[in-house]
Design an enzyme around this catalytic site. Structure first.
Site, PDB file in Angstrom:
ATOM      1  N   LEU A  79       0.822  -1.216   0.000  1.00 30.54           N
ATOM      2  CA  LEU A  79       0.000   0.000   0.000  1.00 30.54           C
ATOM      3  C   LEU A  79       0.857   1.267   0.000  1.00 30.54           C
ATOM      4  CD1 LEU A  79      -2.773  -1.081   2.535  1.00 30.54           C
ATOM      5  CD2 LEU A  79      -2.801  -1.192   0.031  1.00 30.54           C
ATOM      6  N   TYR A  93      18.427   4.010   8.504  1.00 29.79           N
ATOM      7  CA  TYR A  93      17.920   3.546   7.200  1.00 29.79           C
ATOM      8  C   TYR A  93      19.072   2.997   6.361  1.00 29.79           C
ATOM      9  CZ  TYR A  93      15.482   3.947   2.661  1.00 29.79           C
ATOM     10  OH  TYR A  93      14.916   3.705   1.432  1.00 29.79           O
TER      11      TYR A  93
HETATM   12  P1  NAD Z   1       6.319   3.461   1.813  1.00 29.35           P
HETATM   13  O1  NAD Z   1       6.727   3.982   3.132  1.00 29.35           O
HETATM   14  O2  NAD Z   1       5.496   4.304   0.931  1.00 29.35           O
HETATM   15  O3  NAD Z   1       5.554   2.076   1.978  1.00 29.35           O
HETATM   16  C1  NAD Z   1       6.015   1.084   2.872  1.00 29.35           C
HETATM   17  C2  NAD Z   1       4.853   0.180   3.187  1.00 29.35           C
HETATM   18  O4  NAD Z   1       5.304  -0.798   4.125  1.00 29.35           O
HETATM   19  C3  NAD Z   1       3.668   0.918   3.842  1.00 29.35           C
HETATM   20  O5  NAD Z   1       2.485   0.668   3.128  1.00 29.35           O
HETATM   21  C4  NAD Z   1       3.611   0.326   5.253  1.00 29.35           C
HETATM   22  O6  NAD Z   1       2.294   0.196   5.758  1.00 29.35           O
HETATM   23  C5  NAD Z   1       4.270  -1.028   5.054  1.00 29.35           C
HETATM   24  N1  NAD Z   1       4.830  -1.592   6.273  1.00 29.35           N
HETATM   25  C6  NAD Z   1       5.490  -0.940   7.276  1.00 29.35           C
HETATM   26  N2  NAD Z   1       5.799  -1.810   8.247  1.00 29.35           N
HETATM   27  C7  NAD Z   1       5.373  -3.034   7.856  1.00 29.35           C
HETATM   28  C8  NAD Z   1       5.397  -4.337   8.422  1.00 29.35           C
HETATM   29  N3  NAD Z   1       5.953  -4.569   9.626  1.00 29.35           N
HETATM   30  N4  NAD Z   1       4.869  -5.359   7.731  1.00 29.35           N
HETATM   31  C9  NAD Z   1       4.293  -5.147   6.517  1.00 29.35           C
HETATM   32  N5  NAD Z   1       4.205  -3.936   5.924  1.00 29.35           N
HETATM   33  C10 NAD Z   1       4.752  -2.896   6.601  1.00 29.35           C
HETATM   34  O7  NAD Z   1       7.668   2.989   1.065  1.00 29.35           O
HETATM   35  P2  NAD Z   1       7.941   2.944  -0.514  1.00 29.35           P
HETATM   36  O8  NAD Z   1       8.365   4.285  -0.926  1.00 29.35           O
HETATM   37  O9  NAD Z   1       6.837   2.260  -1.208  1.00 29.35           O
HETATM   38  O10 NAD Z   1       9.263   2.049  -0.499  1.00 29.35           O
HETATM   39  C11 NAD Z   1       9.232   0.658  -0.664  1.00 29.35           C
HETATM   40  C12 NAD Z   1      10.657   0.145  -0.581  1.00 29.35           C
HETATM   41  O11 NAD Z   1      11.468   0.826  -1.547  1.00 29.35           O
HETATM   42  C13 NAD Z   1      11.337   0.388   0.766  1.00 29.35           C
HETATM   43  O12 NAD Z   1      12.209  -0.678   1.043  1.00 29.35           O
HETATM   44  C14 NAD Z   1      12.137   1.638   0.539  1.00 29.35           C
HETATM   45  O13 NAD Z   1      13.245   1.721   1.391  1.00 29.35           O
HETATM   46  C15 NAD Z   1      12.568   1.431  -0.885  1.00 29.35           C
HETATM   47  N6  NAD Z   1      12.925   2.700  -1.526  1.00 29.35           N
HETATM   48  C16 NAD Z   1      11.995   3.658  -1.734  1.00 29.35           C
HETATM   49  C17 NAD Z   1      12.353   4.871  -2.312  1.00 29.35           C
HETATM   50  C18 NAD Z   1      11.364   5.973  -2.548  1.00 29.35           C
HETATM   51  O14 NAD Z   1      11.763   7.091  -2.913  1.00 29.35           O
HETATM   52  N7  NAD Z   1      10.074   5.732  -2.392  1.00 29.35           N
HETATM   53  C19 NAD Z   1      13.692   5.080  -2.667  1.00 29.35           C
HETATM   54  C20 NAD Z   1      14.628   4.088  -2.416  1.00 29.35           C
HETATM   55  C21 NAD Z   1      14.232   2.880  -1.862  1.00 29.35           C
HETATM   56  N1  SER Z   2      13.275   8.206  -0.920  1.00 27.32           N
HETATM   57  C1  SER Z   2      13.990   7.457   0.069  1.00 27.32           C
HETATM   58  C2  SER Z   2      14.120   8.227   1.329  1.00 27.32           C
HETATM   59  O1  SER Z   2      14.251   9.425   1.236  1.00 27.32           O
HETATM   60  C3  SER Z   2      15.365   7.089  -0.445  1.00 27.32           C
HETATM   61  O2  SER Z   2      15.622   5.787  -0.133  1.00 27.32           O
HETATM   62  O3  SER Z   2      14.120   7.653   2.367  1.00 27.32           O
END
Ligand code: NAD
Ligand code: SER
Length: 319
Positions: A10, A142
């Protein structure tokens, strides 16, 4: 035929990755899961959803067995700013969750996608043209979990033969779901604020340069890597990928080409600024290009035009 489980479905990435995977592999092939329940939204029925706390191995194992899952896209995590507020929870979720996903994958023979981040680098990493293989001494919780996660995924491949793969995402920009508490969130907020209010107060300084990527490219990266010929992969769990290296001033200037009255000012948050300052300015993603044909398609100008064109009507519909 693939049978996929997406954890953290989500969130910002999952809310777009799940529909993209369903379009590619079929609705019934993709099970979404999260620790939150999907919003009760009459217009959008969630066809296959499981409540899973990824830090609990037994329910994770049950869902993998029940649906005969062969591939897990493990997105559940706390992002950088939230992780700095709650470092103990971040360790439990980011490391504990990944460890349990890898254990279930080991028991069931699943492939695993794990997104690392530019946050896996630190202040002593070369800032410009950051190489694929370089010094990684992150100074945030992180970053510690991302660097350790990359190593743990490599270990499960080398020791147990689990097909683990992953990329180091930069900040992701999208309009379907809000970002989850990261340092790069400003690059999404700025578009909402520009369209709603014509102005934005940024929590990072004007010249803070970071890698960014538009979500359609991020989805292509995930699918491209997971479908890549494993024989060509040398790195597997930590491919640098990027699309642009930009500052708040540069994004604001590009928005102004479409909304000439747009104004930006700055109220720097020292915590998030320190995180951003510890990350690279621009990473080198040639290993991803060479090993599985990665290439971004959206630059700053194309992304800005598309974001404003897609987000504008959505915000209009909300009013
Ligand atoms: P987000 O924070 O939007 O979504 C994370 C989801 O994980 C949320 O829906 C939350 O409810 C769920 N969650 C939290 N704790 C949980 C648990 N114990 N069990 C199950 N679900 C749980 O994150 P995102 O932006 O969609 O990122 C997803 C992945 O990609 C992460 O590993 C993040 O580090 C990585 N990432 C994201 C970005 C970015 O810019 N969005 C950049 C680099 C890496
Ligand atoms: N968009 C992410 C953050 O700022 C990079 O992993 O945490």
């Amino acid at each position: 035929m693939k049978k996929i489980l997406v954890t953290g479905a989500l969130g910002q990435i999952g809310s777009e990755l799940v529909p993209a995977l369903r379009q590619r592999y079929g609705d019934a092939q993709v099970i979404a899961s999260d620790i939150r329940m999907p919003p009760a939204d009459a217009g959008r029925e969630e066809p296959a959803f499981e409540f899973i706390d990824c830090t609990r191995q037994s329910p994770l194992r049950s869902v993998v067995h029940k649906h005969e899952i062969d591939t897990i896209f493990h997105l559940a995590a706390l992002l950088s700013a939230v992780a700095e507020e709650k470092p103990h929870v971040a360790w439990d979720v980011n490391m504990g969750g990944l460890y349990r996903v890898l254990e279930v994958a080991r028991e069931s023979g699943c492939a695993v996608f794990f997104p690392s981040s530019i946050g896996a680098f630190g202040p002593t990493t070369p800032k410009r043209g950051t190489p694929q293989d370089t010094l990684q001494r992150p100074t945030t919780m992180y970053g510690v979990t991302k660097a350790a996660g990359e190593l743990l995924c490599d270990y499960y491949f080398q020791r147990f033969g689990i097909d683990t793969r992953g990329v180091r995402f930069p900040g992701l920009i999208s309009y379907q779901a809000p970002p989850g508490g990261g340092t790069t969130d400003y690059a999404v907020e700025i578009f909402y604020a520009a369209l709603r209010h014509g102005r934005y107060t940024c929590f990072l300084g004007p010249d803070t340069r970071l890698d960014m990527m538009y979500m359609p490219d991020a989805l292509r990266a995930v699918v491209g890597l997971m479908e890549a010929d494993p024989g060509r992969l040398v790195h597997r769990n930590s491919f640098n990928v990027t699309a642009m290296s930009v500052t708040p001033e540069e994004i604001a200037a590009e928005i102004r080409r479409h909304l000439p009255g747009f104004a930006i000012d700055y109220d720097v948050d020292p915590v998030r600024q320190a995180i951003a300052d510890s990350w690279p300015d621009a990473i080198d993603d040639r290993a991803a290009a060479e090993e599985w044909g990665w290439a971004a398609t959206f630059d700053l100008a194309e992304m800005t035009a598309d974001m404003l064109a897609k987000l504008g009507p959505r915000l209009g519909a909300d009013r």
